[in-house]
Design an enzyme around this catalytic site. Structure first.
Site, PDB file in Angstrom:
ATOM      1  CE1 TYR A 486      -3.977   2.097   0.267  1.00  8.65           C
ATOM      2  CE2 TYR A 486      -2.678   3.322   1.856  1.00  8.65           C
ATOM      3  CZ  TYR A 486      -3.779   3.233   1.036  1.00  8.65           C
ATOM      4  OH  TYR A 486      -4.672   4.279   0.977  1.00  8.65           O
ATOM      5  CB  SER A 566      -7.111   2.740  -2.704  1.00  9.28           C
ATOM      6  OG  SER A 566      -7.501   4.072  -2.536  1.00  9.28           O
ATOM      7  CG  ASP A 649     -14.182   3.899  -6.237  1.00  2.29           C
ATOM      8  OD1 ASP A 649     -14.356   4.751  -5.337  1.00  2.29           O
ATOM      9  OD2 ASP A 649     -13.127   3.257  -6.366  1.00  2.29           O
ATOM     10  CG  HIS A 684     -12.454   3.041  -2.679  1.00  2.00           C
ATOM     11  ND1 HIS A 684     -11.783   3.306  -3.857  1.00  2.00           N
ATOM     12  CD2 HIS A 684     -11.520   3.085  -1.700  1.00  2.00           C
ATOM     13  CE1 HIS A 684     -10.494   3.501  -3.590  1.00  2.00           C
ATOM     14  NE2 HIS A 684     -10.311   3.378  -2.296  1.00  2.00           N
TER      15      HIS A 684
END
Length: 721
Positions: A486, A566, A649, A684
């Site tokens: 991430y 993301s 999203d 999302h």
């Protein structure tokens, strides 16, 4: 155990040469119109031929047609993947276990979610006392035929007689708020709308506070910038139009404002921020002093410089966690009867960052991150250590909520090979009992979870977790590996259970989570080391993780897949551009792919804290250098890429993924495919129904398995074995 039913198949999982995957290729991509948008930005001409794909699929027929044609191609391709059925079946089996949420106690009632296994949404239950019979209070599975309407948040009133809850539809960040009478199940009053990024907090038993945005223009629900968030008070039994404005900042429309109330009902704390960083201004309202003149705001902390999170109070003394003069956080208090005396340190900063803190009875529970794994300690209100709470190895603990008049708290503990078990803990005695434990169809001891450290490009020591079947780890064999990361927004990655990841490991592969910079695993310095001008460190850390896994013999050179969502989708796109030779396959999920326009949509404006400002030349040049959409290398062999997004999203709008995929497909990137999978009635990630989650996870796993050579279902080998 069910585990034994598939043990033979898993034990003989073979590793097919990745090169043999070349026969399942895509002949021709759907045609995508190229527009003529070219802008001169800071002296550089920047083409944006696919800007038309930014339009909402609900409002633009050409975009809707493009989505339909892309999905048709992707669906036809995914249907051919040999391991798709195996992953679908096994991930479904691994999802099928009873799981509980962390209980909240109010009055003599306990509230918690429970999913019997494959329910699309988890119903909310209530029971009287610890031994009372539970009953369903809310079943969101009854709300929509497709299971895509979710119970997003819920808060019982102080005496447990009412429930304040929010509804999420189709994965959107927008919420609809309602109130329920717990005894009768009847609704009290009407609905509250245009709520987003909001807490929900009771003010006594008569009303609550929440944060909302102005109603957007028609057709702009899922794309318009979120500005002018304000705090309102709603009195039960009244219309939303009559709600009282508590706090607003019309002169600073970009400011976020959200409120919470203390357990004893005396204090309201209003936190304000300007982005995603935990840098707040703090205002208070003494609810005991509220009169006909309304809400008297008491400034406490001015300037958006540090994190301040209230964890409780004893009368006029308020307790906060903060990184003011403590990058790894400390706990401080202030007496509002004598605020001039300033802050008193209760728990000093230590070598590990504080991940959370709460007040339970007359104790503090303080959670720390120790090399990205949870630890927790009980302390007095003066900060003296009472005891450590013992956990079952490397894992993640969360919860620890409570009330000032009770020593009872609940928490969950999980790891890569252990689904969440719910514990009831007494802070006074240290008694730790299981409230709810899942029964699963596998033996956690069949898997090995280890933590290792590697050096990034600049010599920084970075941790990673490696999960393998015990027999695979013992053999020392290099196996197809799924590397996840991430690296942003101060978000820490910690061990947790995932059916899809465990299925990958059961199939004979390795799952690796890299705790790269940009997260919060080591406090502010770790976050700062991976954002804005330092963002390249995030990509270097991830690339170095891949190189380490190959050099250490965890994965073969042609067997490394990468995944992120993301900000992690941005990560996958950036490293695929920078080192396409290193990775065999990748899944970029709901990614931020156009770094020059991310701030133009919905919540994108908040992200400047991590990414910088696209309208400032110094930041723009950094963003331009790694933006996935703008840095695709033509005439280069790329990994097989499956981009995933959803039409609802409204956090990272799907136009990011649409434009990025179109740009990939327009270039000559070798024999491996670049496809996009676009979910409908999903957002999302949160609120996604179980059946859609299983289907999506199976498609991704089968795609990555095919292009890394992981084959969990060779019948010939199984029979001869």
């Amino acid at each position: 155990m069910t585990r034994n039913l598939f043990a033979a198949a898993a034990a003989i999982a073979i590793i097919a040469p990745a090169a043999s995957a070349q026969d399942l290729t895509v002949g021709e991509y759907p045609e995508t119109r190229q527009g003529d948008v070219v802008e001169t930005i800071f002296g550089e001409e920047v083409a944006d031929p696919y800007r038309w794909l930014e339009d909402d699929v609900r409002n633009n027929e050409e975009v809707a047609d493009w989505v339909e044609r892309q999905n048709a191609l992707t669906d036809s391709y995914l249907e051919l993947l040999p391991a798709r059925e195996w992953f679908s079946e096994r991930i479904g089996e691994l999802f099928d276990y009873e799981r509980f949420g962390i209980p909240t106690a109010r009055g003599d009632r306990y509230f918690y979610t429970r999913n019997s296994g494959l329910q699309n949404q988890s119903p909310l239950y209530v029971q009287d006392g610890l031994t009372g019979e539970r009953r369903v209070l809310i079943d969101p599975n009854e709300w929509a035929d497709d299971g895509a309407t979710a119970l997003a948040g819920w808060v019982p009133s102080p005496d447990g007689s009412k429930l304040l809850y929010s509804v999420q539809d189709g994965g959107s960040d927008w919420r609809i708020v309602r109130v329920l009478d717990v005894e009768t199940g009847e609704h009290i009053g009407g609905e509250i709308r245009w709520v987003k990024f909001s807490g929900l907090s009771w003010v006594g038993e008569e009303g609550f506070v929440y944060s909302r945005f102005p109603e957007p223009e028609e057709g702009e629900d899922f794309q318009a910038l979120n500005l002018n968030q304000s705090v309102y008070y709603h009195a039960l039994g009244t219309d939303q139009a009559a709600d009282q404005l508590v706090y607003a900042t019309p002169d600073a429309p970009e400011q976020n404002n959200f409120a919470g109330t203390s357990d004893d009902g005396r204090w309201m704390t209003i936190l304000s921020s300007t982005g995603t960083d935990s840098r707040y201004e703090v205002n208070l309202v003494d609810l005991d002093a509220r009169d006909e003149d309304g809400w008297r705001i008491i400034p406490l902390v001015e300037g958006f410089d540090h994190s301040w999170d209230q964890i409780g109070n004893v009368g006029s003394t308020l307790y906060f966690t903060t990184n003011h003069e403590a990058p790894l956080y400390r706990i401080v208090s202030i007496d509002m009867d004598n605020p001039q005396a300033g802050w008193t340190e209760i728990v000093a900063e230590r070598d590990q960052p504080i991940a959370g803190a709460s007040m339970v009875g007359d104790h503090l529970v303080v959670e720390y991150l120790e090399d990205a794994s949870s630890s927790a300690y009980v302390m007095t209100l003066e900060g003296e250590l009472v005891r450590e709470i013992e956990f079952a190895g490397l894992g993640s603990a969360g919860g620890f909520g409570g009330n000032a008049d009770s020593n009872e708290t609940f928490y969950s503990f999980s790891s890569f090979n252990r689904p969440g078990t719910i514990y009831r803990y007494d802070v006074a005695t240290g008694e730790n009992t299981i409230f709810a434990a899942p029964e699963v169809g596998f033996d956690p001891e069949d898997f090995v979870v280890e933590q290792r450290f590697y050096e990034s490009l600049d010599g920084t020591r970075v941790p990673m977790f490696i999960v393998r079947r015990a027999d695979v780890a013992a053999s020392g064999e290099a196996v197809p590996t799924l590397l996840y990361g991430y690296g942003g927004f101060d978000i820490s990655l910690t061990p947790g259970f995932s059916p899809s990841r465990l299925a990958w490991v059961e199939a004979g592969g390795a799952f690796v989570m890299a705790n790269i910079r940009g997260g919060g695993e080591y406090g502010r310095a770790w976050h700062d080391g991976g954002r804005r001008a330092n963002k390249q460190n995030v990509f270097d850390d991830f690339i170095s993780a891949g190189e380490f896994l190959i050099s250490e013999g965890v994965t073969p050179e042609d067997g490394l897949a990468i995944q992120g969502g993301s900000n992690g989708g941005l990560l996958v796109g950036a490293v695929a551009n920078q080192r396409p030779d290193l990775f065999a396959a990748g899944n970029a999920a709901v990614g931020v792919m156009d770094m020059l326009r991310f701030d133009q949509f919905t919540a994108g404006r908040y992200w400047v804290d991590d990414y910088g400002y696209p309208d400032r030349e110094e930041d723009w040049r950094i963003l331009r250098a790694y933006s996935p959409y703008h840095n695709i290398q033509p005439d280069t062999d790329y990994p097989a890429l499956l981009v995933t997004t959803a039409d609802t999203d409204d956090r990272v709008v799907p136009g990011h993924s649409f434009k990025y995929t179109a740009a990939l497909q327009a270039e000559n990137l070798g024999e491996r495919p670049q496809l996009i999978r676009i979910e409908t009635r999903a957002g999302h990630g949160s609120g996604k129904p179980t059946d859609k989650a299983i289907e999506e996870a199976s498609d991704i796993a089968a795609f990555l398995a095919y292009w890394t050579g992981l084959n969990p279902q060779d019948e010939t080998v199984q029979e001869s074995d």
